[in-house]
Design an enzyme around this catalytic site. Structure first.
Site, mmCIF file in Angstrom:
data_model
loop_
_atom_site.group_PDB
_atom_site.id
_atom_site.type_symbol
_atom_site.label_atom_id
_atom_site.label_comp_id
_atom_site.label_asym_id
_atom_site.label_seq_id
_atom_site.Cartn_x
_atom_site.Cartn_y
_atom_site.Cartn_z
ATOM 1 N N CYS A 178 -18.764 -2.526 5.760
ATOM 2 C CA CYS A 178 -18.947 -3.395 4.604
ATOM 3 C C CYS A 178 -18.309 -4.757 4.832
ATOM 4 O O CYS A 178 -18.712 -5.758 4.219
ATOM 5 C CB CYS A 178 -18.424 -2.750 3.325
ATOM 6 S SG CYS A 178 -16.650 -2.429 3.308
ATOM 7 N N CYS A 203 -19.849 -13.780 -4.907
ATOM 8 C CA CYS A 203 -20.745 -12.798 -4.294
ATOM 9 C C CYS A 203 -22.196 -13.027 -4.711
ATOM 10 O O CYS A 203 -23.126 -12.682 -3.967
ATOM 11 C CB CYS A 203 -20.329 -11.377 -4.670
ATOM 12 S SG CYS A 203 -18.844 -10.801 -3.815
ATOM 13 N N ASP A 230 0.838 -1.203 0.000
ATOM 14 C CA ASP A 230 0.000 0.000 0.000
ATOM 15 C C ASP A 230 0.870 1.249 0.000
ATOM 16 O O ASP A 230 0.576 2.234 0.674
ATOM 17 C CB ASP A 230 -0.921 -0.023 1.225
ATOM 18 C CG ASP A 230 -2.031 1.020 1.153
ATOM 19 O OD1 ASP A 230 -2.353 1.450 0.029
ATOM 20 O OD2 ASP A 230 -2.549 1.402 2.215
#
Length: 369
Positions: free
Chosen positions: A258, A202, A148
């Site tokens: 989430c 999903c 990152d």
């Protein structure tokens, strides 16, 4: 060496790489090719829509994010790594515990990943050790380690290499580990065998989209960072838009909603490392306790933490918003008095958010303080 023999050698090396990675605390290793051209249109549109907000470095690097060999010349493969971060002491029903935190207006909620040691430091050092171990085995390897920390399409690389699939919240999901993990990469000039992607699972679920407090997931697999609470409380340096402040609740650094609602996170794995154990001041503290920290106390309590990089001013800004939301939920004379006492010495940015917080309806006469 015949083709079959070379494949056997390559697979043996990949197996050993995974063994070395496991010993370093990584949960999974994959290998991706460097052709990410199929991801370029989506990246370009995301930037064109301005969904990156004030993260100007994303636009500045442009399509280099999707071109590993341009970012690090000579790169032919990207080793992708997963490291689980759910604290070792996380309760069996950890999601329910987190929802309870969010339901208590007076409690300060820090995203789970940030309650322990700075993941940048943990992953970077261990990825470097893994790269060194590979070089010991095969000879000098041109490489560069990322966590990152550069224009890298982490999710794209991870999903292409079988670490998991891209969820509708844009995070990587694994059938047996959910999404509570960090990603890291090693760009190498060594042609390791590529590992295949996995199927997405999903289906028709849209729980992450529906639960987002600010509706930042504007469509499946599409996030508008400008509305995301993680962006607003961490990356965004200026005033938080007034219309979004009430939606932030008591989240003072990041947001896990989430992930908390995602069905796959019932399989989230606890970290093998003590580095991600929650530090007491950052887990379970009240808004009042954290608001009363001086800058010196902030720096001391966040030493070695990813939180320190936002600085004391943004920390106070975030707390002021959360306190304002708490005051809108229930009267609290102590919180109101603490905000008022801190107003005069506050920076203009923090003072603006204090004034917003103090505009909450005052306690009714006789209310407990």
């Amino acid at each position: 060496m015949t083709g079959a023999a070379q494949v056997a050698v390559d697979q043996t090396l990949l197996s050993r790489l995974r063994e070395w990675a496991s010993a370093l605390g990584f949960s999974q290793i994959g290998v991706a090719d460097v052709d990410l051209s199929a991801a370029e249109p989506g990246l370009s549109q995301w930037l064109l829509n301005g969904f990156h907000g004030a993260m100007d470095y994303m636009a500045a690097h442009g399509l280099k994010r999707a071109r590993p060999a341009e970012l690090v010349p000579g790169t032919v493969r990207v080793i992708t790594a997963r490291m689980d971060y759910l604290p070792r002491t996380a309760a069996e029903g950890w999601q329910a515990v987190e929802w309870q935190r969010l339901a208590d207006p007076g409690q300060a909620v820090v995203s789970i990943y940030a309650r322990g040691r700075d993941y940048h430091k943990v992953l970077r050092s261990r990825l470097q050790k893994l790269a060194d171990r590979l070089a010991d085995e095969v000879g000098p390897v041109g490489h560069r380690v990322f966590t990152d920390s550069a224009p890298v399409l982490e999710v794209e690389l991870a999903s292409r290499s079988g670490i998991g699939w891209r969820g509708k919240h844009t995070l990587v999901l694994h059938r047996d580990a959910g999404s509570m993990f960090f990603l890291g990469e090693i760009y190498v000039d060594f042609p390791l065998p590529v590992t295949p992607p996995v199927d997405a699972h999903c289906g028709s679920c849209r729980a992450c989209i529906d639960v987002c407090p600010t509706q930042a997931i504007v469509a499946p697999y599409r996030l508008d960072a400008r509305r995301c609470i993680s962006y607003l409380t961490i990356e965004h340096a200026g005033p938080i838009p007034a219309e979004l402040r009430p939606l932030i609740g008591n989240r003072i650094y990041g947001c896990d909603d989430c992930q908390l609602v995602c069905p796959w996170n019932k399989y989230a794995r606890r970290s093998a490392l003590p580095d991600f154990d929650a530090r007491e001041p950052l887990s379970g503290a009240s808004l009042l306790q954290l608001w009363q920290w001086t800058e010196a106390e902030f720096l001391r309590h966040t030493e070695g933490s990813a939180i320190r990089r936002i600085g004391h001013e943004r920390w106070q800004r975030n707390l002021a918003v959360a306190i304002g939301n708490a005051l809108r939920t229930r009267p609290d004379g102590a919180l109101r008095a603490a905000l008022t006492a801190g107003r005069e010495a506050a920076t203009p940015l923090v003072r603006e958010h204090i004034d917003w917080a103090l505009s909450a309806p005052r306690e009714t006469e006789g209310a407990a303080s």
